[in-house]
Design a protein around this motif. Structure first.
Motif, PDB file in Angstrom:
ATOM      1  N   GLN A  48      53.144  15.501  40.065  1.00  0.00           N
ATOM      2  CA  GLN A  48      52.301  14.554  40.790  1.00  0.00           C
ATOM      3  C   GLN A  48      52.820  14.349  42.215  1.00  0.00           C
ATOM      4  O   GLN A  48      52.045  14.348  43.183  1.00  0.00           O
ATOM      5  CB  GLN A  48      52.288  13.219  40.052  1.00  0.00           C
ATOM      6  N   ALA A  49      54.148  14.210  42.343  1.00  0.00           N
ATOM      7  CA  ALA A  49      54.744  13.952  43.651  1.00  0.00           C
ATOM      8  C   ALA A  49      54.515  15.124  44.611  1.00  0.00           C
ATOM      9  O   ALA A  49      54.393  14.949  45.819  1.00  0.00           O
ATOM     10  CB  ALA A  49      56.232  13.679  43.498  1.00  0.00           C
ATOM     11  N   ALA A  50      54.450  16.339  44.035  1.00  0.00           N
ATOM     12  CA  ALA A  50      54.281  17.525  44.884  1.00  0.00           C
ATOM     13  C   ALA A  50      52.889  17.571  45.499  1.00  0.00           C
ATOM     14  O   ALA A  50      52.651  18.314  46.454  1.00  0.00           O
ATOM     15  CB  ALA A  50      54.539  18.784  44.065  1.00  0.00           C
ATOM     16  N   GLY A  51      51.961  16.769  44.947  1.00  0.00           N
ATOM     17  CA  GLY A  51      50.622  16.671  45.539  1.00  0.00           C
ATOM     18  C   GLY A  51      49.919  18.017  45.606  1.00  0.00           C
ATOM     19  O   GLY A  51      49.837  18.741  44.616  1.00  0.00           O
ATOM     20  N   MET A  52      49.406  18.333  46.763  1.00  0.00           N
ATOM     21  CA  MET A  52      48.612  19.551  46.903  1.00  0.00           C
ATOM     22  C   MET A  52      49.462  20.772  47.253  1.00  0.00           C
ATOM     23  O   MET A  52      48.941  21.856  47.429  1.00  0.00           O
ATOM     24  CB  MET A  52      47.561  19.354  48.006  1.00  0.00           C
ATOM     25  N   GLY A  53      50.744  20.572  47.425  1.00  0.00           N
ATOM     26  CA  GLY A  53      51.590  21.665  47.892  1.00  0.00           C
ATOM     27  C   GLY A  53      51.730  22.804  46.883  1.00  0.00           C
ATOM     28  O   GLY A  53      51.307  22.701  45.731  1.00  0.00           O
ATOM     29  N   GLU A  54      52.332  23.865  47.354  1.00  0.00           N
ATOM     30  CA  GLU A  54      52.579  25.029  46.508  1.00  0.00           C
ATOM     31  C   GLU A  54      53.505  24.667  45.349  1.00  0.00           C
ATOM     32  O   GLU A  54      53.390  25.200  44.256  1.00  0.00           O
ATOM     33  CB  GLU A  54      53.220  26.137  47.350  1.00  0.00           C
ATOM     34  N   ALA A  55      54.412  23.713  45.611  1.00  0.00           N
ATOM     35  CA  ALA A  55      55.398  23.341  44.605  1.00  0.00           C
ATOM     36  C   ALA A  55      54.744  22.758  43.361  1.00  0.00           C
ATOM     37  O   ALA A  55      55.283  22.860  42.261  1.00  0.00           O
ATOM     38  CB  ALA A  55      56.389  22.337  45.188  1.00  0.00           C
ATOM     39  N   ALA A  56      53.568  22.145  43.532  1.00  0.00           N
ATOM     40  CA  ALA A  56      52.887  21.548  42.384  1.00  0.00           C
ATOM     41  C   ALA A  56      52.637  22.586  41.298  1.00  0.00           C
ATOM     42  O   ALA A  56      52.805  22.320  40.103  1.00  0.00           O
ATOM     43  CB  ALA A  56      51.573  20.909  42.825  1.00  0.00           C
ATOM     44  N   GLU A  57      52.265  23.806  41.728  1.00  0.00           N
ATOM     45  CA  GLU A  57      52.023  24.888  40.765  1.00  0.00           C
ATOM     46  C   GLU A  57      53.282  25.154  39.938  1.00  0.00           C
ATOM     47  O   GLU A  57      53.223  25.339  38.725  1.00  0.00           O
ATOM     48  CB  GLU A  57      51.644  26.167  41.516  1.00  0.00           C
ATOM     49  N   LEU A  58      54.420  25.146  40.633  1.00  0.00           N
ATOM     50  CA  LEU A  58      55.675  25.476  39.956  1.00  0.00           C
ATOM     51  C   LEU A  58      56.066  24.390  38.960  1.00  0.00           C
ATOM     52  O   LEU A  58      56.461  24.686  37.835  1.00  0.00           O
ATOM     53  CB  LEU A  58      56.779  25.666  40.992  1.00  0.00           C
ATOM     54  N   TRP A  59      55.950  23.122  39.388  1.00  0.00           N
ATOM     55  CA  TRP A  59      56.311  22.037  38.477  1.00  0.00           C
ATOM     56  C   TRP A  59      55.347  21.996  37.289  1.00  0.00           C
ATOM     57  O   TRP A  59      55.753  21.744  36.164  1.00  0.00           O
ATOM     58  CB  TRP A  59      56.307  20.702  39.204  1.00  0.00           C
TER      59      TRP A  59
END
Lengths: 238, 238
Positions: A135-146
């Motif tokens: 959730q914290a990663a929001g729209m970023g690429e990292a969200a996919e990873l988490w």
DNA sequence: ACACGGACCAAATACAGATTGGTGCAGACC
DNA sequence: GGTCTGCACCAATCTGTATTTGGTCCGTGT
């Protein structure tokens, strides 16, 4: 596990001498390039110790993850090889996104069910942490990873080797570069909020040991993912 | 490739005679259940022909996809095994029967559901045939094989590559010799009748395009198998 | 309690011998 | 000349035996 305070032991236990010797051998990597250690019997005679002491030392190093052993084969430096990944890579090329998504829809609800039966309190805490980071990663690429890490954690906690392999198979396909792009575009703000909500509800169900509910929310979650992916694919085709 | 018009050849070439003989042997499936053909040398002497003629015939059948050959191994009916099976065998050793059964319980109902959506009339006919043969085999060893073929056919008809790989994974584990024994003992007459009934109901549901029902009966079927396996394992432990 | 030595087991390997498909060649038969 | 056979050889595979190697237990001595 307990700490022994420094009693007067002028002479170090033989076990520790052997442990230090082998540890140095491993960390300094002066052994064959294939990472193979001498046999236990060989180490025993070379170090002038008994095989039991050698095994004690190797038990320690194995617990630390520095070496791995296989009966009838030998002792090696590093982590044991995982055949699953190779298998996944082989079929990854001949599978399209919708097929993979369909497979997820078959497997992951079942994994969520198993997970609900076997998750410990620590496991649930880990899942919540992963959901928070997604959730914290929001729209970023990292969200996919988490997000990927969250689903993988559920699969691992489910505690079935075969199912974990099947999941890894799909996960590997999902990592394919060319359609990670498509998936990214499907990640609209509205959809993202829905995903986060579904994650929380899945974990709540797992926490409540309600396998059926966990499976049901997981199914809802994957259906949402699938329909958004479908929209993205249709848009690209035009 | 060109067609030679019917020149007057009263005497059929020896090659064709051999070809017809072997083709009949394959299509009538009167050979061992593992699908293995006799060796080329054996076929040559049995058919009173030269090995070269036999090879010519096998070349034809291989081109038609009826058989596949492997140097040093033999000639077999059907399609060559895909790489999945080999890698499946790798993890087969580190999985116990109950884990495999749990995985079946997760995957096969989903496969039955997919199968119900995609099965053609021909597919259903094949399934009925396999169920009949399972029933006809009664308590014999062959019943295990026909039962396996039935479940595999459902997985194949489901038409999802990833799910088929996952199923193959489990199927490979199931073939392990040491606990095929245990499974065999669990095959009491009463249980056998129940299995056959469940097979029929699964296929009926598939025929009626009722995926949910197919999945449900499949789940019932596997639960029955699992509890009987459990009983067998408990009995052995004592 | 600790360490050594020995024995045995199970899994994996190493090796030799037999089997099997793949290939080429010389000769017999139409 | 074309077709088929018989033969020899190669390479991949299987089988069975012996060896190696980690996993485990027991008895003894210090």
């Amino acid at each position: 596990m307990y700490r022994d305070e420094p009693i007067e032991r002028q002479v170090l236990p033989e076990n520790l001498r052997v442990l230090q010797a082998i540890r140095q051998m491993v960390t300094d990597t002066l052994l064959p390039s294939d990472g193979r250690l001498p046999t236990e019997r060989r180490l025993a005679t070379d170090l002038g110790a008994g095989r039991r002491s050698v095994r004690y030392a190797l038990d320690q190093l194995e617990a630390e993850g520095l070496v791995w052993r296989k009966q009838g084969k030998g002792t090696f430096v590093g982590q044991p090889p995982d055949p699953t990944e190779k298998l996944a890579a082989e079929i990854a090329s001949e599978v399209d996104p919708l097929t993979a998504m369909e497979a997820r829809l078959c497997i992951e609800p079942a994994l969520a069910d198993l997970c609900a039966r076997r998750a410990t309190a620590d496991d649930v805490a880990l899942l919540r942490q992963l959901a928070d980071r997604t959730q914290a990663a929001g729209m970023g690429e990292a969200a996919e990873l988490w997000d990927g890490a969250l689903h993988r954690a559920i699969a691992r906690i489910a505690g079935n080797r075969v199912m974990l392999t099947a999941f890894t198979l799909i996960d590997e396909v999902r990592m394919g570069e060319e359609w990670r792009r498509k998936r990214h575009r499907a990640r609209t703000p509205g959809a993202r909020a829905a995903y986060d909500d579904q994650h929380v509800r899945i974990i709540d169900a797992i926490d409540a040991r309600d396998g059926a509910a966990a499976a049901e929310v997981m199914r809802e979650h994957l259906n949402a993912l699938m329909s958004n992916l479908q929209i993205s694919l249709d848009a690209e085709r035009r």
